[in-house]
Write a protein that holds these residues in place. Sequence first.
Motif, short mmCIF file in Angstrom:
data_model
loop_
_atom_site.label_atom_id
_atom_site.label_comp_id
_atom_site.label_asym_id
_atom_site.label_seq_id
_atom_site.Cartn_x
_atom_site.Cartn_y
_atom_site.Cartn_z
N GLY A 99 -30.35 -15.10 45.22
CA GLY A 99 -29.49 -14.06 44.68
C GLY A 99 -29.01 -13.03 45.67
O GLY A 99 -28.55 -11.95 45.26
N ALA A 100 -29.08 -13.31 46.98
CA ALA A 100 -28.66 -12.30 47.97
C ALA A 100 -27.18 -11.96 47.81
O ALA A 100 -26.80 -10.78 47.96
N ILE A 101 -26.34 -12.93 47.52
CA ILE A 101 -24.90 -12.67 47.42
C ILE A 101 -24.56 -11.80 46.21
O ILE A 101 -23.92 -10.75 46.35
N PRO A 102 -24.97 -12.18 44.99
CA PRO A 102 -24.67 -11.29 43.86
C PRO A 102 -25.35 -9.93 43.98
O PRO A 102 -24.80 -8.91 43.55
N ARG A 103 -26.54 -9.90 44.58
CA ARG A 103 -27.24 -8.63 44.77
C ARG A 103 -26.42 -7.72 45.71
O ARG A 103 -26.27 -6.52 45.46
N THR A 104 -25.88 -8.31 46.77
CA THR A 104 -25.06 -7.53 47.71
C THR A 104 -23.77 -7.08 47.05
O THR A 104 -23.32 -5.94 47.26
N ALA A 105 -23.16 -7.94 46.24
CA ALA A 105 -21.93 -7.55 45.56
C ALA A 105 -22.17 -6.37 44.63
O ALA A 105 -21.34 -5.45 44.55
N ARG A 106 -23.30 -6.37 43.94
CA ARG A 106 -23.60 -5.24 43.05
C ARG A 106 -23.80 -3.96 43.86
O ARG A 106 -23.35 -2.88 43.47
N LEU A 107 -24.47 -4.07 45.00
CA LEU A 107 -24.70 -2.91 45.85
C LEU A 107 -23.36 -2.33 46.33
O LEU A 107 -23.15 -1.11 46.31
N ILE A 108 -22.46 -3.20 46.78
CA ILE A 108 -21.16 -2.76 47.26
C ILE A 108 -20.36 -2.12 46.13
O ILE A 108 -19.75 -1.05 46.31
N ALA A 109 -20.39 -2.75 44.95
CA ALA A 109 -19.64 -2.20 43.81
C ALA A 109 -20.18 -0.84 43.41
O ALA A 109 -19.40 0.09 43.11
N ASP A 110 -21.50 -0.68 43.39
CA ASP A 110 -22.09 0.61 43.02
C ASP A 110 -21.71 1.69 44.03
O ASP A 110 -21.41 2.83 43.64
N LEU A 111 -21.74 1.34 45.32
CA LEU A 111 -21.38 2.32 46.34
C LEU A 111 -19.90 2.69 46.23
O LEU A 111 -19.53 3.87 46.35
N ALA A 112 -19.05 1.69 45.98
CA ALA A 112 -17.62 1.98 45.81
C ALA A 112 -17.38 2.88 44.60
O ALA A 112 -16.55 3.80 44.65
N ASP A 113 -18.13 2.65 43.52
CA ASP A 113 -18.00 3.51 42.34
C ASP A 113 -18.39 4.96 42.68
O ASP A 113 -17.74 5.90 42.22
N ARG A 114 -19.46 5.12 43.47
CA ARG A 114 -19.87 6.46 43.85
C ARG A 114 -18.83 7.14 44.72
O ARG A 114 -18.59 8.34 44.62
N MET A 115 -18.19 6.35 45.60
CA MET A 115 -17.15 6.91 46.45
C MET A 115 -15.92 7.30 45.61
O MET A 115 -15.27 8.33 45.89
N ASP A 116 -15.60 6.51 44.60
CA ASP A 116 -14.51 6.88 43.69
C ASP A 116 -14.82 8.19 42.97
O ASP A 116 -13.97 9.07 42.85
N ALA A 117 -16.06 8.31 42.51
CA ALA A 117 -16.44 9.51 41.76
C ALA A 117 -16.45 10.75 42.65
O ALA A 117 -16.22 11.87 42.17
N ARG A 118 -16.70 10.55 43.93
CA ARG A 118 -16.77 11.66 44.86
C ARG A 118 -15.40 12.12 45.33
O ARG A 118 -15.25 13.20 45.89
N ARG A 119 -14.40 11.26 45.12
CA ARG A 119 -13.05 11.55 45.62
C ARG A 119 -12.49 12.77 44.90
O ARG A 119 -12.51 12.83 43.67
N PRO A 120 -11.97 13.77 45.63
CA PRO A 120 -11.39 14.95 45.00
C PRO A 120 -10.25 14.57 44.06
O PRO A 120 -9.50 13.64 44.32
#
Length: 351
Positions: free
Chosen positions: A330-351
């Motif tokens: 499950g390394a690939i789906p696990r990594t995809a979830r990590l990337i998606a979560d980080l991208a969501d946090r960056m979206d939320a942080r965007r002014p």
Amino acid sequence: MKRRPIGYYVHHQGAGHWQRANRIAAALDRPVTLIGTLADIDTRDAAGALLDLPDDRLSERFDGLDDASERPEALHYAPVGADNIRTRMGRLAAWIVEADPALIVVDVSAEITLFARLMSVPTLTVRLSGNRTDTPHREAFRSAEAVLAFFPPELEAAGTPDWVRAKTVYAGLPAPERMPPTPEDGSILVIYGRGGEGGRLTDLAQAARAVPDRSWHVLGPVENAGGDHPPNLHLHGWVADPAPWLARAALVVGAGGDGVVSGVAAAGKRFVCLPEPRAFDEQVAKAEALASLGAAIHSPAWPSPAAWPGVIAAGLRLDPARIGALAEPGAIPRTARLIADLADRMDARRP
């Protein structure tokens, strides 16, 4: 909240960076642009949009460092006066301005990581194995939101600083799913990846003659492959799927690249690791870690003909469960979830 796209920068050394980037892109649920020098890569199955950049190499000899007598301490490769590099970075900058990415995954480049930071884009930078404690690597890791390692903590280099370990997410080996048990046929499998120099027929023939009671199967490029060789040596060239050969083999001989190690671990095969020269002792550090775990035999160089029987005997005494335990599914789906979560946090942080 607007969900912006993700950029995924792919290094041009070997095929492994592209393969795992494409698998991760396919698992993501938001637009992805795969970025890099893609001219020599088969991109027909690309899981996202493509941004093809000019090759940054100035000659065929490329080890990730330029020949400048002086350069900023935070950079490995920044030659002056190179039109191809100017065009390359300009094209990437233009894409950033137009696409407004939430995140760029960088696999791998200290320069691209720092350039993205200068363009005010957050990054998730990939850290390869090896002794990456030099200033450019440290500053790239420091500038990133997080560091991603495609290996388990057990294969960590001893000298890695504590703050880098703390910032690292260990995704594990991006191996294929575990294969069903297959009866072994006693063969020895030698694998050469695309990122190395390949094998030499003379070496392979001597090894096969030294261990004549076993069949030797070789995947990947071999110099002078059409020459004379013993009947127990079989050269198959490049194959798209090595899984059938891995499944049948009693022992695998290969370098310490991510693709080979991941495949061997997923198949749970006894392994003789012959690390190839790489910057920052990438493959040597991995081979040493595997050997310390009892998961592989580490041979610093291609063994002499007289040494091969002992090397094979030692390899066959390994417990394949040791290396198999490193392949967490499950390394690939696990990594995809990590990337998606980080991208969501960056979206939320965007002014």
